[in-house]
Design an enzyme around this catalytic site. Sequence first.
Site: not given
Length: 479
Positions: A125, A172, A205, A229
Amino acid sequence: MTKVTVAKGDGIGPEIMDATLKIILAAGAKIEIEEIEVGEKVYLAGNTAGIARESWDVIRRNKIFLKAPITTPQGGGYKSLNVTTRKFLGLYSNVRPCMSMHPFVKTKHPEMDIVIIRENEEDLYAGIEHQQTDEVTQCLKLISRPGCEKIVRYAFEYAKQYGRKKVTCFTKDNIMKQTDGLFHKVFDEIAAEYPEIQNEHWIIDIGAAKMADTPESFDVIVMPNLYGDILSDVAAQIAGSVGLAGSANIGEQCAMFEAIHGSAPRRAGQNMANPSGLLQGAILMLNHIGQTEVAEKVQNAWLKTIEDGVHTYDIFKEGTSKQKVGTSEFAEAVIANLGGKPGILKPVSYAKGSALKLPKYQRKAPSKKELVGVDIFVHHTGSSPDNLAKIMQQIEEVCEVKLTMITNRGIKVWPEGFEETFCTDHWRCRFKPADGHILDKILISQILYQADNLKIDTIKTENLYDFDGKPCYALGQGQ
Ligand code: NAD
């Protein structure tokens, strides 16, 4: 008395803000309101930011901002006020409690009670995007140590203040070893300072899948911006409804509180909208400014109202609900319940005390940084990896460097690439200093100069560094 900037926003904003303020003032909130205008009218008057300069002055002076949803007009050129506010004011922490209210609001997860703490300023972002070749665009993912330390510490301090037992981290870092790897590393470092709070890390995940399936096994979850988000909306929705959730955006100096839903223009002006999301934002605000007793009183009255089956249209369900009410009647019902507690839902009990106070970030001593190579990115079409390597190797002797690898979208295609690998027009050529030589910035500019002579279109360079003797850049995939 705390001065609070209030923006009533657009669509259903004014109605839900009036209801929210009425409830918290009736509960004894010691706040003085200063109202500003933001949103649609300001946008349409030609201000593409949706907020006037003088309104920023008010927000920065008062430091506490309660904001109703606003409508961002369709069409290009209008900047999202939420994103701008978060960044301008350094609101690094987004806090979103998601709790189910079974059996009064339909949910598949009756035991769910989690708080998502999302880093709010960096990650993908940062908005640094470029098209680099005909075929390839890029977005820079920036993760900083101060950003990680601030958000992770906030999560643990939040857990401590609100009696939460566990903080989970989602990243991740099996793929993004530098960026998500830093977030995870900082999480482990800071978790060690809070031995009384359990901690765990999940790869995002499987963590997200588990959160959607058995959210009751989580408590506080902290994560980088993009994951947060997405997952904070998932969490709010599976708890019952995005219409019931509020969020806090906290910075070192200022804080903004809001509902997570939008301005629902189709419902505007009809006394239909549910003020609960904004009320939840206001409760977070009351806790933040240290008015915890008022926050507790409002939350328990709200829980009792939901439990009494007094529901606005969006959560009204024949059988479970008792009375369908409008915005102002809902507010009146909550006010009538002030001082009361729910009987089936768990009443809240907020620790008496002040807002979370976090130590200021202490800048670390710089590490020993050594330039050990350079990645030259090139826009190139019409030849194989082997041919590109042959061209780039012509630079080796004159610059005293060695071409060690070529990748395409991260996967190694030279030496010993696979002919099955699909290649775009965007290549990375990695150079390391030849044996017995060192690399410096002048040499890098020499490499670019030589590439230009060879009619190679260089699009950017990325320096490779060792920090304290440790390589801090990714290998090529398959290297
Ligand atoms: P929305 O959240 O406004 O509406 C989605 C659906 O939920 C609609 O059916 C709406 O009627 C319903 N809904 C939302 N809040 C409700 C409430 N309190 N009570 C009852 N029903 C409610 O999302 P949208 O339609 O995608 O966006 C509308 C506008 O809101 C857009 O201009 C968008 O840019 C803006 N928006 C603003 C914010 C913000 O200011 N924080 C956030 C999201 C969207």
